[in-house]
Scaffold this active site. Structure first.
Site, PDB file in Angstrom:
ATOM      1  N   GLU B 357       0.820  -1.211   0.000  1.00 58.09           N
ATOM      2  CA  GLU B 357       0.000   0.000   0.000  1.00 58.09           C
ATOM      3  C   GLU B 357       0.852   1.258   0.000  1.00 58.09           C
ATOM      4  O   GLU B 357       0.449   2.278  -0.567  1.00 58.09           O
ATOM      5  CB  GLU B 357      -0.946  -0.010   1.202  1.00 58.09           C
ATOM      6  CG  GLU B 357      -1.991  -1.133   1.177  1.00 58.09           C
ATOM      7  CD  GLU B 357      -1.455  -2.482   1.689  1.00 58.09           C
ATOM      8  OE1 GLU B 357      -0.303  -2.523   2.171  1.00 58.09           O
ATOM      9  OE2 GLU B 357      -2.188  -3.485   1.590  1.00 58.09           O
ATOM     10  N   ARG B 464     -19.134  -2.636   1.340  1.00 63.51           N
ATOM     11  CA  ARG B 464     -19.058  -3.972   0.755  1.00 63.51           C
ATOM     12  C   ARG B 464     -20.427  -4.470   0.267  1.00 63.51           C
ATOM     13  O   ARG B 464     -20.534  -5.031  -0.818  1.00 63.51           O
ATOM     14  CB  ARG B 464     -18.520  -4.946   1.801  1.00 63.51           C
ATOM     15  CG  ARG B 464     -18.429  -6.378   1.305  1.00 63.51           C
ATOM     16  CD  ARG B 464     -17.732  -7.259   2.334  1.00 63.51           C
ATOM     17  NE  ARG B 464     -17.504  -8.597   1.828  1.00 63.51           N
ATOM     18  CZ  ARG B 464     -18.358  -9.608   1.948  1.00 63.51           C
ATOM     19  NH1 ARG B 464     -19.506  -9.429   2.574  1.00 63.51           N
ATOM     20  NH2 ARG B 464     -18.075 -10.793   1.450  1.00 63.51           N
TER      21      ARG B 464
END
Lengths: 611, 611
Positions: B357, B464
């Site tokens: 990341e 989600r």
């Protein structure tokens, strides 16, 4: 049954269990568990030493699943060790179950939460460091890593530190199943990609077939007998191994076998087994303990000046004298954070973590698993590098103490890259955290002492500049408290740290104008002294050397949110990107010095009295 | 004067300049500049191609000082290039000067702020990727790194990605001066520590004497002619080189030469020079551009369901069709974030950054320097891994778009390690940031489109689960706005994202009880629609799937802080560590579902009407 047959059978049991638990849950990562099942089986059956009744015993070996998504395998091992029943095993991922989607210490045999990849190995480094340098036992740390997570830089911080500290009690088992979540990893099955890199970092690396139990066993023995360096076992494995429909297939990460396929999968793998492994007790000697050496706590004279970062170092050294269990880590800036004062007083309990903040925090997480009380320090700004580790520390129910120095624009010439301006927001937004921000040396010493007994993630913010000592030595500053330093009925100024001194100066100015300003030292930013704030009964000015978001000002607003007679609150904070300059210039430019505080207070008093 | 003599003289000039600028400022890092002076001199005089009048020209070579504390050397190069006067040069570190303590883009020739170590090389990887894959020019990226910062994992993420993407247009120059801030580095002058590691990662590595200008020149030529892999020049140097009093001495990091010693230092180095280097213009061809391919924006039917993360991917693909300058990076979870929809539509503008990341965000910072418009995505929780990079992105005045999926407890079974619960606090506490949190597919698409034109660091939070589509396609959702979805005079419920749907359900329930609840969709968390909130005229309930600290609730409180008739505000948020379970179970357990919202509203209405 031969040992090898038992290991193979146990591997199959772990695979079968991974399939059926995740199928029942209709979620989870069976295929990632199946690839590592043989690696785990041989470890449990022939190498691991652990007292399941005394999971905190520092003599235990430890197993960390850095690839935390292989949780069905973690729980399958507990079932095989006989510490959870099959009924409980099948509650995987249900609300209320101890068997969470990724492992957490809700189960006593899980030391740390994993699931944010790249954290297990650096935490293992911390455990291994503690076992080697502090406990001085022969406990071994085993870490099962995914191949995908080797892309995380934190794994290479761990590789570097493990080799540097010659941690031959640490074994990394890399489950090279080739497939990440959305496709192939960078290196696929090229085992040498991993072993060459690790060897260059100073590790022993052994390449094996991760489904050949005898090769696995030999590799573990090799790791156990290697001295002076950590060992990596780089194992070629097959994701989904055991069930031909999913073996080595993309698209099966984080996916349960469907209920209609479970029977076929179990049949192919030979059905449910109930092997119980009798894991031997640890045979390590009793851990070493450091005797308190005593020593004086720092006491600063009223009216003198000392930087709170310096007081941090001096208090830490004193705490280390009082308690043998305190250990300190620093990220190559100990002459700035003043952790070096502890290092000089207690060198055997000091760990130089170099410029590797992720590894620093991870090592602290590992050390506290073994019962030590770590303090970590670096510039506040650079703790942001380890934020995911602090976040996960809370999920691990870890007790860590972090100190960020060089907070705010008041550091001066070094400029914005070095200014911690988001640290209060960061650490307030960690579950169960404590956030402290002292303004003088004696208060700092008291808060360092208090932190030693605070559970969870606690954070202390220190200041670069020397600031006046305004509290007598030995004062009590309870976590969750505040100090009212001046009384006044017209306005209340709430500040902490560097701005507290600005607030006092502003109040002095205001008094000369006939405005009574109460000054509250809100040194405990979380938990905050809501009671005092709610009783203020005047408009409030807050002032902080921090961005306007998530810091002291918003903490004050949150404390007042639902009061019936809400006072007007003006929050002074840093809003524009600061530059280099002298501290006083920068406090003024940010609008948080005495003059701006007085201005805001004056305006607020005028506007509210007009109403 | 021979070339080599000129280079040596220029190196001395840069050292002299480092000493006198920092001595005048009485702070700064002259010794760290002196070690790298010859490396920088040869680069500027014989290899670098750059148009100082057009610093944004993507055909330029670029030089990043990953060791940003060597800022006197950075500015010395600008003086040597003739773009800053000696007078300005001597304003180093003064308030108001463009020559800040660590380099920032306040100067047009500084592309990115450095000073948080370990960031320059990963940013250089992003620049090199953009030059190679997007612009398709022959521009070269040079990064001067410190040896201490090689301990940062992010440097090894960069090493991995540079080799994986075969970035032979990238050269890392490692200034191995042996000494960190507080003492020796892990590896001292053992150059092979660095070169062996880098070779294992797939780099060419060349060990040289970093003060031998001819060796330096040969190494740079070697780097320029190497194809298929990046080159590292591992240079043995002496910290403080040139002034015998400080050469190779500990205790001289970040310390200026005292005013009484400056004369002696300058004399030893042969005094002030005024060499001007005529840096040649870039000779790279015009950069490649991608033609807009067109394509339809997603439109979701009212009442259907779609996850906002899915809408993100679909909108991103459409945006990529509209604009040739949009590029996308993802951290090996593109099938979860749905960045894969963009990848499939525009594969040449998609970059797989694997589970790294920090490198992902750094690469985006590098790409935007060259004029590209990057979007990065991973799970919201894992953006915390790159927080320091986002923080520094703001200091770099970078324009980045980050998307965090899987926000909050509503992700369900995967458990707390995967739940982004601190992301709003993180991203609100970045200077000049924009924080957006859509609740439905059409709103998501509109916000993705808006983000393309937002300056600074912008953050989009996605969910989600599939959620109901409540807005017509094509609606306008300006940054800083809100939508009032229901009117009501008794209480106002402020929510965003997943809780907005809970708020609507709660309002429905309350209406049945005769309580009029206004529902405000606060999709723009920063900037927040303060005007609407301040006009509420009722008590307020906020509800968010985020910790109580630093998120939506506190953003609302900040907007209301100094209003005269402050309404009571109850902030519903996640306060205890969540577990695994079904989304609805977890929203209920956290006290942020419709039932809890209705309860809070009911109680507030009762208590305030009683007064």
């Amino acid at each position: 049954m031969s040992d090898a047959d038992l290991w193979r059978e146990l591997g199959q049991q772990l695979r079968v269990d991974a399939v059926r638990a995740s199928a029942k849950a209709a979620s989870g990562h069976p295929t990632s568990s199946m690839s590592a099942a043989d690696l785990a089986a041989v470890l449990l059956a022939a190498h691991f030493r652990y007292d399941y009744d005394q999971p905190k015993d520092p003599r235990n070996d430890r197993l960390v699943f850095s690839k935390g998504h292989a949780s069905p395998l973690v729980y399958g091992l507990f079932r095989a060790a006989g510490v959870i029943s099959d009924d409980e095993f099948m509650t995987y991922r249900q609300f209320g179950s101890r068997l969470e989607g990724h492992p957490t210490p809700v189960l006593p045999w899980v030391d740390v939460a994993t699931g944010s990849l790249g954290q297990g190995l650096p935490i293992g480094v911390g455990m291994a460091l503690a076992a080697r340098r502090l406990d001085q036992t022969s406990a071994r740390m085993w870490v099962i890593c995914g191949d995908s997570e080797m892309a995380e830089g934190s794994m290479w911080e761990a590789a570097e530190h493990a080799a540097f500290y010659e941690l031959d009690n640490l074994t990394a088992i890399i489950d090279v199943n080739r497939l990440g979540q959305r496709g192939e990893t960078m290196h696929g099955w090229d085992l040498s990609s991993y072993s060459d890199r690790l060897r260059a970092f100073g590790w022993k690396a052994i390449e094996i077939d991760g489904h050949d139990v005898e090769e696995i066993h030999a590799a573990y023995r090799d790791a156990e007998s290697t001295s002076g360096k950590p060992t990596a076992i780089v194992a070629r494995t097959i994701k989904g191994k055991g069930y031909s429909k999913v073996e080595n297939q993309p698209g099966w990460h984080g996916k349960a076998i469907s209920s209609e396929d479970v029977e076929a999968a179990l049949e192919e793998m030979g059905g449910i087994r109930n092997i119980k492994v009798d894991v031997p007790m640890p045979d390590a000697p009793d851990p070493h303990r450091f005797e308190p050496s005593g020593g004086d706590w720092p006491a600063y004279e009223l009216g003198s000046k000392v930087a709170t970062r310096k007081a941090y170092g001096e208090a830490l050294a004193a705490l280390g004298g009082d308690r043998g269990d305190v250990v300190v880590l620093d990220g190559e800036v100990s002459n700035s954070t003043f952790a070096e004062i502890f290092r000089d007083a207690h060198p055997e309990r000091y760990f130089e973590m170099y410029i590797a903040e992720q590894q620093m925090v991870a090592a602290a997480v590992g050390m506290q698993v073994l019962g030590w009380k770590p303090f970590c320090s670096t510039f506040a700004a650079f703790l942001s590098r380890a934020y995911d580790f602090a976040r996960m520390g809370a999920v691990s129910r870890a007790t860590l103490r972090l100190c960020g120095s060089h907070a705010g624009v008041s550091i001066g010439e070094d400029g914005p890259s070095q200014m911690g301006l988001e640290d209060l927001a960061e650490f307030r937004a960690i579950q169960g955290s404590t956030v402290l921000y002292p303004c003088d040396g004696n208060q700092t010493a008291a808060l360092v002492r208090a932190m030693a007994d605070v559970d969870g993630i606690s954070y202390l913010r220190t200041t670069r500049a020397d600031t006046p000592v305004i509290y007598e030595p030995g004062g009590d500053f309870p976590v969750g408290g505040s100090r009212t330093l001046r009384e006044g009925d017209d306005v209340t100024i709430v500040a902490a740290g560097i701005t507290l001194h600005e607030a006092l100066e502003a109040a002095e100015t205001l008094e000369g104008e006939g405005i009574g300003a109460r000054v509250v030292d809100c040194y405990s930013v979380k938990p905050i002294d809501a009671e005092t704030l709610r009783a203020a009964g005047t408009p409030i000015v807050t002032a902080e050397d921090h961005w306007a978001e998530g810091g002291l000002g918003e903490a004050v607003l949150a404390a007042l949110a639902d009061v019936e007679d809400h006072p007007r609150v003006v929050t002074l904070a840093v809003r524009e990107l600061p530059h280099s300059g002298k501290p006083a210039e920068l406090l003024a430019a940010a609008g948080i010095d005495a003059e701006h505080i007085a201005d805001a207070a004056r305006r607020l008093v005028r506007e509210t009295s007009r109403v």
